[in-house]
Design a protein around this motif. Sequence first.
Motif, PDB file in Angstrom:
ATOM      1  N   VAL A  19     -10.140 -23.402  -0.134  1.00 36.17           N
ATOM      2  CA  VAL A  19      -8.761 -22.998  -0.398  1.00 36.17           C
ATOM      3  C   VAL A  19      -8.781 -21.799  -1.334  1.00 36.17           C
ATOM      4  N   GLY A  20      -7.946 -20.844  -1.024  1.00 34.81           N
ATOM      5  CA  GLY A  20      -7.868 -19.699  -1.926  1.00 34.81           C
ATOM      6  C   GLY A  20      -6.584 -18.945  -1.703  1.00 34.81           C
ATOM      7  N   VAL A  21      -5.991 -18.470  -2.772  1.00 33.04           N
ATOM      8  CA  VAL A  21      -4.840 -17.589  -2.616  1.00 33.04           C
ATOM      9  C   VAL A  21      -5.344 -16.177  -2.807  1.00 33.04           C
ATOM     10  N   PRO A  22      -4.746 -15.224  -2.093  1.00 36.44           N
ATOM     11  CA  PRO A  22      -5.243 -13.860  -2.228  1.00 36.44           C
ATOM     12  C   PRO A  22      -5.059 -13.345  -3.651  1.00 36.44           C
ATOM     13  N   GLN A  23      -6.086 -12.643  -4.137  1.00 35.07           N
ATOM     14  CA  GLN A  23      -5.973 -12.080  -5.485  1.00 35.07           C
ATOM     15  C   GLN A  23      -5.867 -10.563  -5.435  1.00 35.07           C
ATOM     16  N   GLY A  24      -5.717 -10.054  -4.257  1.00 39.14           N
ATOM     17  CA  GLY A  24      -5.555  -8.615  -4.103  1.00 39.14           C
ATOM     18  C   GLY A  24      -5.180  -8.360  -2.669  1.00 39.14           C
ATOM     19  N   GLY A  25      -5.027  -7.097  -2.312  1.00 38.55           N
ATOM     20  CA  GLY A  25      -4.730  -6.829  -0.924  1.00 38.55           C
ATOM     21  C   GLY A  25      -3.779  -5.672  -0.776  1.00 38.55           C
ATOM     22  N   ARG A  26      -3.270  -5.536   0.448  1.00 37.35           N
ATOM     23  CA  ARG A  26      -2.406  -4.408   0.744  1.00 37.35           C
ATOM     24  C   ARG A  26      -1.061  -4.571   0.065  1.00 37.35           C
ATOM     25  N   VAL A  27      -0.375  -3.445  -0.084  1.00 41.42           N
ATOM     26  CA  VAL A  27       0.979  -3.476  -0.621  1.00 41.42           C
ATOM     27  C   VAL A  27       1.929  -3.451   0.568  1.00 41.42           C
ATOM     28  N   LEU A  28       2.803  -4.407   0.622  1.00 39.39           N
ATOM     29  CA  LEU A  28       3.690  -4.515   1.780  1.00 39.39           C
ATOM     30  C   LEU A  28       5.143  -4.389   1.349  1.00 39.39           C
ATOM     31  N   GLY A  29       5.938  -3.864   2.238  1.00 42.17           N
ATOM     32  CA  GLY A  29       7.372  -3.788   1.981  1.00 42.17           C
ATOM     33  C   GLY A  29       7.992  -5.152   2.196  1.00 42.17           C
ATOM     34  N   GLY A  30       8.929  -5.521   1.333  1.00 42.31           N
ATOM     35  CA  GLY A  30       9.516  -6.856   1.420  1.00 42.31           C
ATOM     36  C   GLY A  30      10.770  -6.848   2.272  1.00 42.31           C
ATOM     37  N   ASN A  31      10.990  -7.926   2.942  1.00 44.13           N
ATOM     38  CA  ASN A  31      12.223  -8.082   3.708  1.00 44.13           C
ATOM     39  C   ASN A  31      12.517  -9.564   3.769  1.00 44.13           C
ATOM     40  N   ALA A  32      13.396  -9.976   2.866  1.00 48.95           N
ATOM     41  CA  ALA A  32      13.669 -11.404   2.801  1.00 48.95           C
ATOM     42  C   ALA A  32      14.327 -11.842   4.100  1.00 48.95           C
ATOM     43  N   GLY A  33      13.761 -12.818   4.723  1.00 43.60           N
ATOM     44  CA  GLY A  33      14.342 -13.309   5.963  1.00 43.60           C
ATOM     45  C   GLY A  33      15.605 -14.106   5.672  1.00 43.60           C
ATOM     46  N   GLY A  34      16.443 -14.206   6.672  1.00 43.36           N
ATOM     47  CA  GLY A  34      17.612 -15.063   6.535  1.00 43.36           C
ATOM     48  C   GLY A  34      18.696 -14.517   5.635  1.00 43.36           C
TER      49      GLY A  34
END
Lengths: 577, 549
Positions: A19-34
């Motif tokens: 089990v692991g949560v990402p500790q880094g990665g790409r920067v993504l644009g947010g778009n709250a669903g709903g």
Amino acid sequence: MRLRLLTVALAALLAGGCVGVPQGGRVLGGNAGGTEQPADDPYVGIIPVGPERDWAPTEIVEGFRTASSSFDGPNGDHQVARSYLACASCWRPGVASIVYSRLDPPTFEADGPTRGTVTLQGTQLGRIGADGQYIADASDFKEEFHVRQDAQRQWRITDLPSELLLSRDDVTRAFRTLDLYFFAPDSQTLVPNPVFIPLVSRSWLPAQLVKQLIGGPTTWLKSALVRSAFPAGTRLRGLRISGGVATVDLTRQARAGDLNNMSIQLMWTLRQLREVQRMQLRIDGKVVDVPGVSGSLQSTRDWAAYNPNGGGEPQSAYVRLVDGHLGRLGTDRGQPVAKLQTGHPAISYDDRQVASLNDAADTVTVTDLLGGAVRTTLRATAKGGRFTPPSWDSRGNVWVVESTATGSQLWVIEGGTRPVTVDGWALVPYPVKALRVSRDGTRAAVIVKVDGRWQVQLGRIDRAPSGGLQAEGFISISSELESAIDLAWSTTDHLAVVGMTQGNPSPSLFDVPVSGAPISPMIGPGGEITTITASPGSPLLVTQRLSGDKTLNVCRLSVQFDEWKCINGTSNPAYPG
Amino acid sequence: MNRWPTLPSAARRGLHLIRRYAGAAVRRAYVSWRRSLQARVVTSTLLVSGLVVAVLGMFLMQQITTALLEAKERAALLQLDEGVGVAQGRLATAGTDNPDSTKSTLNGIVTALAHRSGPSGLYEVIIIDRDDPGSVGFSSNWVRLKSVPAVLMRQVEASNASKPYRTYGTLTYDDGSSKPGLIVGKKVSRYQLYYLFPLTQERQSLGVVQQTILGVGAALVLLLAAIASIVTRQVVIPVRMAAQAAERLAAGRLEERMRVRGEDDLARLATSFNDMAANLQEKIVQLQELSQVQRQFVSDVSHELRTPITTVRMAAEVLYEARADFDPMAARSAELLQSQIERFEGLLADLLEISRYDAGAATLDIEPMDVRELVLRAVGYTEDLAERKGSKIIQQLPGEATMAEVDRRRVERILRNLLVNAIEHGEGKDIVVSVAADRDAVAIAVRDHGCGLRPGEANMVFDRFWRADPARARTTGGTGLGLSISMEDAQLHGGWLQAWGEPGQGSQFRLSLPRVAGAELRGSPLPLVPPEIELQRAPYAELPLEADA
């Protein structure tokens, strides 16, 4: 060999399954669903409860009053509060209410061993009519509740006033003020008709709103002869809101009506609800094609031309420069426009004419903005008569009140050329400090001195049965303002007012809804504010005088940063209107 | 009127059909379960792995649910603490002397806290104020008071201010909708503050997890079943091929061999099988050849002996006719020669007959016959001998003709053999011949009351050259082949020839024949054990292997 293979497979499985949560990665644009259905502000309601055993009559009445401030039950029919009544089904309250600011402790007067009267008295701010129209009316009130002991020796209310007794908090909590939109008598402009609608539930409100819209304007606005596109007898068959689309289903009587106009009214009315973005109109269950709309779903964009606030684009502001000439307000200073002396300028909606008041306020001059040709001049007729700053309506008429210490008279300069007195002026015996006609030309907001107090009032402009213009039906819209200095229409249903409230004698800015909903203070630029002007979609402008300084400054409220910027040497700003 | 009876009957028919199909399916499944190792292995793999996956899945689900809810509870309590802080701050600054201002403050608190819940509706807030007649406080977004379980409310009401409580319940709303939720509450001075967290998001997440686990579990079980199926298939197919090969081998196709592929255990099995088959084939061919040679030898010898024995017999007859002219010694020798040559001739005839059987050259000459007639002829033939032995032949024949399709010569021979045999061993006592018939078969039983048969001898009597007592003198000059030939004759008819005997009780031989040639014999109309013996039922009887019908 086999063991080693197994070990390797196990190790791979463990590594993959870690089990692991990402500790880094790409920067993504947010778009709250709903978010298609934005939630409204949270609703907070009182939790009503029924009476307990052996409560005293005063407790019963107090409990009833509290419980009746909640519109609980399936149709908002105060289910819990009914348990305080001797006859639960006999009580048919509407939204008619007394809004009080102070309520004295109840008093009980026995009329015998099992009967009595509980009296509630206090100070009211105003009343909400059965049609949802609020009329401010600060006065004392006294209401009587008759109570009787029932067979179980419990006190119950037998007779009660038809209005609900609500505190200001109760009203804010239990009602929403929403506009019904109707057409002005002789133009395709929408006139808002603010009403108080109880918040029974989230799904109840839109249906009630549409029902009231179909039902027609409140009694007060009905006299202004506003038009509704819904044919008589039309009813709402159903209203469903999902995914931002409101599906309005009308009975077949609606076929006789103008689909466009009905859509315009419905769209602009429903649009006030945050969960509605688009609308589909059905008649008798069948989707109807509305001319001028592509597809069955219509949005406000389809009816943008009917925006009650006009286009909403920023207007250019005019000011009086320090030398008394008319100027246009730039970003940091006023630029001269015409060699035209003006005290209080007022610019027509088409930007072509200017009605100006001289410094003594006894002459109104209407001039072409280009060329400077004087079209007409109106001089005060009464002794000591002073004009209020002129106000244009969207049809090109100038409205101005000539006021003396003991009375007033309304003038209209038709087309900017022909001054006539308006016979049906309801405020003849009262001095008037300011008058602003709404953009739609059906309503006038005034500051009038009644009972020694400068009050903000709203009146209708319509045609008398005789055919002449009249301005009447003035009602007070707020009991909270102690006094007012100047006002302007900031939108079609809100006024920006310079005034004082109780306990705060220095003039400050207030946003005053014409509905009668609570006023809200706005941050001012400081100093003493003398005039105010506003226009939908444009920054608020005020004239400011700093203490100890003779010069006046126009201050502008930056829309983006919510801060004031003052421009030296200008005064009396005006937007077209 | 007409419709009603048809409807239930149609339904019944449908039900019947369904039941039949279901029954057929169950039977098929049972049959394949019984017959197929593969089906058994796959089914048990499915069951066991399904069980294991289900248990694992439930455990996993429980773990995930617990983890998710624990996190939610921690967050909820933190949120409640923050809300309590806000409420305390507001209550401290607001005057609470006047009920209206108290209400306004509480209203403000709930509004502020509900605002923090954000647009996603993270939680609902309820504040409870017991002092106001007509209301018990404020709630956000139409959540009903009964969403707070009474147990929790009692607990919070009785608690001191510092301890929060939590429980799970259902959030119900005024419009009748409801959802599961986590409810936390704490006392704030004399009020109670509750936060109600809808668990719809968690339920959704758990739903997704559950579906995933279900899907993965199902895939895993199917995968295991598929693997089991493939593995067993790899084992079962060669085994089946071996079984087929063995069957064919057993059916006499001795050249049948298995295909050998690879070098694994199954290949070794195939190789051993093939070696075994090769050895077997070799031995059988050898034996066949040997037996062939022997039979040929017997046949040839019989034939070759026939011509000289005819000559010898003619010569012996001449001598026998002229015995009156010889001296007594020589006359006695001629008599002896004559009788022994007759015996020798009978032996030769029997040997030839037997060798014909062995060569498979025996054929039936079928004609419908009355069996009684055959019995009468056989009795007539042996009556002299019986008289000589002092025995009487008692006949128990049915009144009407008992017809059967038989080879007259062979059946007569059988009967003769049986009667001679009975007379020989009858010790002068009565011999009973009984005939019975039913729809399918006829039976002839020959009963003697001689010394009988010892246990185990009932089958041996039909062996060639077998004798009950090798030392016993041969008085009637039987060849020792009679019963063997009779047995062969009976079998040629598709009938049975069986013997019963008990020491001291005598013996009985029973011939059962089908009435129609070629029909299969299912039972016999006569019992093998004589009824009088059957009645007293000796402690051990020599029972035939085939049970009587």
